[in-house]
Design a protein around this motif. Structure first.
Motif, PDB file in Angstrom:
ATOM      1  N   ALA A 149     -13.203   1.787  17.430  1.00 15.22           N
ATOM      2  CA  ALA A 149     -13.011   2.853  16.443  1.00 15.22           C
ATOM      3  C   ALA A 149     -12.062   2.389  15.348  1.00 15.22           C
ATOM      4  O   ALA A 149     -11.249   1.481  15.538  1.00 15.22           O
ATOM      5  CB  ALA A 149     -12.442   4.104  17.117  1.00 15.22           C
ATOM      6  N   VAL A 150     -12.187   3.061  14.206  1.00 12.26           N
ATOM      7  CA  VAL A 150     -11.228   2.926  13.114  1.00 12.26           C
ATOM      8  C   VAL A 150     -10.732   4.328  12.788  1.00 12.26           C
ATOM      9  O   VAL A 150     -11.534   5.222  12.506  1.00 12.26           O
ATOM     10  CB  VAL A 150     -11.859   2.291  11.862  1.00 12.26           C
ATOM     11  N   ASP A 151      -9.423   4.530  12.856  1.00 13.04           N
ATOM     12  CA  ASP A 151      -8.816   5.824  12.546  1.00 13.04           C
ATOM     13  C   ASP A 151      -7.991   5.689  11.276  1.00 13.04           C
ATOM     14  O   ASP A 151      -7.264   4.708  11.098  1.00 13.04           O
ATOM     15  CB  ASP A 151      -7.923   6.286  13.699  1.00 13.04           C
ATOM     16  N   SER A 152      -8.091   6.692  10.410  1.00 11.56           N
ATOM     17  CA  SER A 152      -7.373   6.626   9.140  1.00 11.56           C
ATOM     18  C   SER A 152      -6.944   8.013   8.694  1.00 11.56           C
ATOM     19  O   SER A 152      -7.654   9.003   8.926  1.00 11.56           O
ATOM     20  CB  SER A 152      -8.260   6.012   8.052  1.00 11.56           C
ATOM     21  N   ASP A 153      -5.766   8.076   8.070  1.00 12.26           N
ATOM     22  CA  ASP A 153      -5.323   9.322   7.434  1.00 12.26           C
ATOM     23  C   ASP A 153      -5.356   9.194   5.918  1.00 12.26           C
ATOM     24  O   ASP A 153      -4.829  10.036   5.207  1.00 12.26           O
ATOM     25  CB  ASP A 153      -3.929   9.716   7.906  1.00 12.26           C
ATOM     26  N   GLY A 154      -6.007   8.146   5.417  1.00 10.70           N
ATOM     27  CA  GLY A 154      -6.077   7.910   3.980  1.00 10.70           C
ATOM     28  C   GLY A 154      -4.969   7.033   3.468  1.00 10.70           C
ATOM     29  O   GLY A 154      -5.032   6.562   2.324  1.00 10.70           O
ATOM     30  N   SER A 155      -3.936   6.783   4.272  1.00  7.97           N
ATOM     31  CA  SER A 155      -2.832   5.916   3.875  1.00  7.97           C
ATOM     32  C   SER A 155      -2.725   4.674   4.745  1.00  7.97           C
ATOM     33  O   SER A 155      -2.260   3.631   4.299  1.00  7.97           O
ATOM     34  CB  SER A 155      -1.496   6.679   3.937  1.00  7.97           C
ATOM     35  N   ALA A 156      -3.128   4.794   6.000  1.00 13.69           N
ATOM     36  CA  ALA A 156      -3.074   3.684   6.938  1.00 13.69           C
ATOM     37  C   ALA A 156      -4.269   3.777   7.869  1.00 13.69           C
ATOM     38  O   ALA A 156      -4.891   4.834   8.005  1.00 13.69           O
ATOM     39  CB  ALA A 156      -1.770   3.716   7.733  1.00 13.69           C
ATOM     40  N   VAL A 157      -4.600   2.645   8.501  1.00 11.88           N
ATOM     41  CA  VAL A 157      -5.701   2.611   9.461  1.00 11.88           C
ATOM     42  C   VAL A 157      -5.205   2.026  10.773  1.00 11.88           C
ATOM     43  O   VAL A 157      -4.295   1.189  10.800  1.00 11.88           O
ATOM     44  CB  VAL A 157      -6.907   1.786   8.946  1.00 11.88           C
ATOM     45  N   ILE A 158      -5.788   2.512  11.865  1.00 10.62           N
ATOM     46  CA  ILE A 158      -5.624   1.912  13.183  1.00 10.62           C
ATOM     47  C   ILE A 158      -7.001   1.435  13.613  1.00 10.62           C
ATOM     48  O   ILE A 158      -7.952   2.217  13.669  1.00 10.62           O
ATOM     49  CB  ILE A 158      -5.079   2.897  14.221  1.00 10.62           C
ATOM     50  N   VAL A 159      -7.108   0.151  13.877  1.00 10.99           N
ATOM     51  CA  VAL A 159      -8.340  -0.466  14.347  1.00 10.99           C
ATOM     52  C   VAL A 159      -8.144  -0.765  15.827  1.00 10.99           C
ATOM     53  O   VAL A 159      -7.121  -1.339  16.207  1.00 10.99           O
ATOM     54  CB  VAL A 159      -8.639  -1.761  13.565  1.00 10.99           C
ATOM     55  N   SER A 160      -9.104  -0.386  16.686  1.00  7.70           N
ATOM     56  CA  SER A 160      -8.901  -0.558  18.120  1.00  7.70           C
ATOM     57  C   SER A 160     -10.183  -0.978  18.814  1.00  7.70           C
ATOM     58  O   SER A 160     -11.289  -0.689  18.355  1.00  7.70           O
ATOM     59  CB  SER A 160      -8.370   0.736  18.748  1.00  7.70           C
ATOM     60  N   GLY A 161     -10.009  -1.687  19.942  1.00  3.57           N
ATOM     61  CA  GLY A 161     -11.159  -2.136  20.717  1.00  3.57           C
ATOM     62  C   GLY A 161     -10.722  -2.827  21.985  1.00  3.57           C
ATOM     63  O   GLY A 161      -9.588  -2.688  22.433  1.00  3.57           O
TER      64      GLY A 161
END
Length: 247
Positions: A149-161
């Motif tokens: 998944a890629v999670d974002s609030d429009g300012s930063a992203v968290i990429v996970s796997g």
């Protein structure tokens, strides 16, 4: 104040489709836990598995011993099952065709403890099955991949796997992201960003389509995956992008 992706917050949700519970042996409603004496602290439930079993959705997890576990929507609709003496619970319910969104909570006597996670089953579990929480990387329950998944609030992203061996090299638009290893081969990477991006996980390329305009938990197709955007407060929102699994 807008909740940033690095913050932790509780999230409530209303189910798009309400499930009707059945027992593990198909003998009607799942049993409630025996009445318990109210305590000063109640362990919130944690869902660690969800999957389709024919025409049934199975949800499993851990709570306090003999706790009453409830999957609840803000409109009051709920299904419940009793955890066993070790805290394990299993809820089996008829699968629905629409998207399902439920918030787990546990009840012991008069105490109730909602989980900070929300369970989302896209297309009734024929699509991705995920746990989302504000400011946290999304947990996929439909298996693990090099990019979950890629999670974002429009300012930063968290990429996970998840990968075998050590954590991979992760590039976001060519810039190397900081990667942190977790248990069982899981990893997460963080980077700044406010729009679509090319994400490289090792040699695998993923085209993140950016945050979505939707803010009502409606999953939509976006690029080669699913995108879900949801509110995290009065003015904040978080987007979760779930890349398609390789065939």
């Amino acid at each position: 104040m807008k909740r940033r992706i690095i913050a932790m917050a509780a999230l409530s949700a209303t189910p798009l489709v309400v499930l009707a519970a059945c027992s593990r042996n198909g003998e009607g409603a799942a049993r409630p836990a025996d009445a318990q004496t109210a305590s000063a602290w109640v362990q919130p439930p944690h869902v660690d598995a969800a999957f389709r079993d024919g025409g049934v959705v199975v949800v499993r997890g851990l709570a306090g011993p003999d706790a009453r576990v409830v999957l609840r929507g803000a409109n009051g609709a709920a299904v419940a099952v009793g955890a066993d003496a070790t805290g394990r619970f299993e809820l089996r319910a008829p699968a629905a065709t629409g998207d399902i969104r439920l918030t787990p909570e546990v009840q012991v006597g008069e105490d109730a403890a909602p989980s900070p996670e929300t369970l989302v089953l896209i297309r009734g579990g024929t699509g991705p099955m995920i746990l989302i929480a504000a400011g946290e990387p999304t947990v996929r329950l439909d298996g693990r991949g090099v990019l979950d998944a890629v999670d974002s609030d429009g300012s930063a992203v968290i990429v996970s796997g998840r990968t075998a061996g050590g954590p991979p090299t992760v590039l976001v638009d060519g810039a190397r992201a900081s990667v942190m290893a977790g248990a069982g081969g899981t990893w997460r990477a963080t980077a700044s960003g406010n729009g679509p991006a090319v994400i490289m996980v090792g040699d695998a390329r993923f085209d993140f389509p950016g945050v979505g305009a939707e803010s009502d938990f409606t999953p939509v197709r976006a690029g080669q995956g699913w995108r879900l955007t949801w509110p995290t407060g009065p003015s904040g929102r978080q987007t979760t992008w779930l890349p398609d699994r390789a065939s």
